[in-house]
Design a protein around this motif. Structure first.
Motif, PDB file in Angstrom:
ATOM      1  N   HIS A 207       0.790  -1.238   0.000  1.00 34.19           N
ATOM      2  CA  HIS A 207       0.000   0.000   0.000  1.00 34.19           C
ATOM      3  C   HIS A 207       0.824   1.290   0.000  1.00 34.19           C
ATOM      4  CE1 HIS A 207      -3.393  -2.468   2.139  1.00 34.19           C
ATOM      5  NE2 HIS A 207      -3.294  -2.755   0.854  1.00 34.19           N
ATOM      6  N   TRP A 208       1.939   1.297   0.741  1.00 32.95           N
ATOM      7  CA  TRP A 208       2.632   2.566   0.975  1.00 32.95           C
ATOM      8  C   TRP A 208       3.098   3.273  -0.308  1.00 32.95           C
ATOM      9  CZ3 TRP A 208       2.351   6.370   3.913  1.00 32.95           C
ATOM     10  CH2 TRP A 208       3.354   7.348   3.974  1.00 32.95           C
ATOM     11  N   PRO A 209       3.649   2.570  -1.300  1.00 33.34           N
ATOM     12  CA  PRO A 209       4.053   3.278  -2.524  1.00 33.34           C
ATOM     13  C   PRO A 209       2.895   4.040  -3.182  1.00 33.34           C
ATOM     14  CG  PRO A 209       5.007   1.080  -2.481  1.00 33.34           C
ATOM     15  CD  PRO A 209       4.027   1.141  -1.348  1.00 33.34           C
ATOM     16  N   ILE A 210       1.703   3.467  -3.152  1.00 34.81           N
ATOM     17  CA  ILE A 210       0.536   4.124  -3.761  1.00 34.81           C
ATOM     18  C   ILE A 210       0.064   5.282  -2.883  1.00 34.81           C
ATOM     19  CG2 ILE A 210      -1.840   3.773  -4.582  1.00 34.81           C
ATOM     20  CD1 ILE A 210      -0.993   0.773  -4.994  1.00 34.81           C
ATOM     21  N   PHE A 211       0.083   5.078  -1.580  1.00 28.58           N
ATOM     22  CA  PHE A 211      -0.251   6.166  -0.656  1.00 28.58           C
ATOM     23  C   PHE A 211       0.690   7.350  -0.886  1.00 28.58           C
ATOM     24  CE2 PHE A 211      -2.903   4.685   3.185  1.00 28.58           C
ATOM     25  CZ  PHE A 211      -3.555   3.706   2.460  1.00 28.58           C
ATOM     26  N   LEU A 212       1.978   7.048  -1.002  1.00 31.86           N
ATOM     27  CA  LEU A 212       2.990   8.093  -1.142  1.00 31.86           C
ATOM     28  C   LEU A 212       2.804   8.877  -2.440  1.00 31.86           C
ATOM     29  CD1 LEU A 212       5.324   9.149   0.518  1.00 31.86           C
ATOM     30  CD2 LEU A 212       6.846   7.556  -0.678  1.00 31.86           C
ATOM     31  N   ILE A 237       8.427   1.305   7.591  1.00 34.70           N
ATOM     32  CA  ILE A 237       7.980   2.077   6.429  1.00 34.70           C
ATOM     33  C   ILE A 237       9.144   2.943   5.947  1.00 34.70           C
ATOM     34  CG2 ILE A 237       6.307   3.708   5.501  1.00 34.70           C
ATOM     35  CD1 ILE A 237       4.348   2.905   7.635  1.00 34.70           C
ATOM     36  N   LYS A 238       9.522   2.748   4.696  1.00 30.61           N
ATOM     37  CA  LYS A 238      10.633   3.505   4.125  1.00 30.61           C
ATOM     38  C   LYS A 238      10.115   4.740   3.377  1.00 30.61           C
ATOM     39  CE  LYS A 238      13.399  -0.697   3.475  1.00 30.61           C
ATOM     40  NZ  LYS A 238      14.052  -1.590   2.493  1.00 30.61           N
ATOM     41  N   ASN A 239      11.005   5.665   3.164  1.00 33.20           N
ATOM     42  CA  ASN A 239      10.727   6.853   2.339  1.00 33.20           C
ATOM     43  C   ASN A 239       9.555   7.692   2.862  1.00 33.20           C
ATOM     44  OD1 ASN A 239      12.740   5.901   0.515  1.00 33.20           O
ATOM     45  ND2 ASN A 239      11.218   4.565  -0.436  1.00 33.20           N
ATOM     46  N   ILE A 240       9.556   7.974   4.155  1.00 31.11           N
ATOM     47  CA  ILE A 240       8.532   8.857   4.711  1.00 31.11           C
ATOM     48  C   ILE A 240       9.044  10.293   4.618  1.00 31.11           C
ATOM     49  CG2 ILE A 240       7.116   9.436   6.712  1.00 31.11           C
ATOM     50  CD1 ILE A 240       7.621   6.602   7.769  1.00 31.11           C
TER      51      ILE A 240
END
Length: 376
Positions: A207-212, A237-240
């Motif tokens: 999910h996180w890549p799409i959230f980002l 979680i990376k790249n915050i």
């Protein structure tokens, strides 16, 4: 009856179950302070005084593929749990959610003649209805947290108690003291997007890549919009980006949120009770999704839509979960004057009425402790 029970064994395997089980333990202690609690669980249960044998950090996996990858480890924990129950001989066993593990546990301990209560039931109304007969033969007592689920289980001949939903005991009104706003240098009228990518690592990975990507698109369109990520301690979680606020718990964030993007899960219902319009997203492996498509029996994945019995918030699943598809309904939800936002919040109020009233854990504890514990 409470003086007959000296020890509970509690089986929990994921963060949400840890939270609910801990609150139930505290309510049980109000009735009978001398009861001992042992079992599998997390930090919240430890804080509540449970002697935790296996931590949820080693148990929380989701999906068919992930369970297979971790099969040996989970099997070892299962066998050790059976041994612990045989050694400790608890007066009652309390299962909380986590059906893949807990129903296998029941199969291995069913001949020990220890009453079993299941709190937060397997969603057999969604799939694997064939579990019903086994549950009826082996489990003493059923406690549901959804009214529609209670009706369904009762219709199948499993007498099920509904104390209300656990979230009714939480408070979601905006903080009067504004400590959250001060902590994060927020103004009272700032728009805040709540990011809820999930509480399991595989959910974060999906999910996180799409959230980002969605966050950066929104930052271009709405420069004054603020962002808050709810990050469980058990995930990486990376790249915050530096401009994203990070909180470990959803409760405080939801009191101040304007809208949310959320993984499908119980937090969707928290958003509804906090009257935060939410875009529900979910992406899993192709194999997991195909198995669910074949065997699943529900029209919605969000518990909010299931309770409402209609699609009141958007669901973007698998290939539909893209930044491009998230943005249009999300922009509507971020606009305080939009018709869609107002309609969603109005329908949220009906959900709260359906769920009942506060005092859920005290009612559940009273039911558990006063049940004829040695009847099957």
């Amino acid at each position: 009856m409470s003086d007959k029970i000296s020890t509970f064994f509690i089986s929990v395997g994921e963060p949400s179950g840890d939270i609910h089980a801990a609150k139930l333990v505290l309510s049980l202690k109000k009735i009978s302070p001398n009861i001992k609690f042992i079992g599998n669980g997390g930090d919240k249960m430890i804080e509540a005084g449970v002697n935790v044998k296996h931590h949820i950090d080693t148990m929380s996996v989701m999906g068919f593929v992930e369970v297979l990858k971790n099969y040996n480890r989970l099997s070892k924990i299962l066998n050790e749990t059976v041994s612990e129950i045989k050694i400790s001989r608890p007066d009652k066993i309390l299962l909380v959610d986590y059906p893949g593990f807990n129903l296998r546990l029941v199969k291995k301990i069913k001949n020990l003649d220890i009453p079993i209560t299941y709190f937060i039931l397997p969603q057999t109304w969604a799939w694997r209805e064939n579990r019903i007969l086994f549950m009826k033969e082996t489990i003493s007592d059923f406690i549901s947290i959804f009214p529609f689920e209670t009706n369904w289980y009762n219709s199948k001949g499993l007498k099920t108690y509904y104390p209300g939903h656990p979230f009714l005991d939480d408070e979601y009104k905006r903080d009067e003291n504004n400590l959250f706003l001060e902590k994060h240098n927020l103004k009272n009228d700032d728009s805040l997007l709540v990011l809820l990518p999930g509480s399991r690592q595989q959910e974060i990975n999906n999910h996180w890549p799409i959230f980002l990507k969605t966050v950066f698109s929104l930052k271009d369109k709405l420069p004054s919009l603020r962002f808050c990520l709810v990050k469980s301690s058990n995930v990486n979680i990376k790249n915050i980006p530096d401009f994203i606020i990070i909180e470990s718990s959803a409760n405080n964030v939801l009191k101040h949120g304007t809208a949310a993007i959320s993984s499908s899960g119980t937090v969707n219902l928290e958003c509804a009770l906090a009257e935060i319009p939410t875009i529900v997203c979910y992406k899993t492996s192709y194999i997991n999704w195909m198995i669910f498509k074949i065997f699943g029996k529900i029209d919605f994945i969000s518990i909010v839509n299931l309770i409402a019995e209609e699609r009141i918030i958007p669901e973007l699943i698998q290939s539909e979960m893209t930044s491009k598809k998230i943005l249009p309904p999300l922009l509507e939800y971020l606009s305080l004057s939009s018709k869609k936002r107002k309609e969603t919040i109005e329908k949220y109020k009906n959900i709260k009425i359906k769920l009942g009233s506060p005092g859920v854990f005290d009612r559940a504890a009273k039911h558990v402790i006063s049940k004829k514990d040695y009847e099957k």
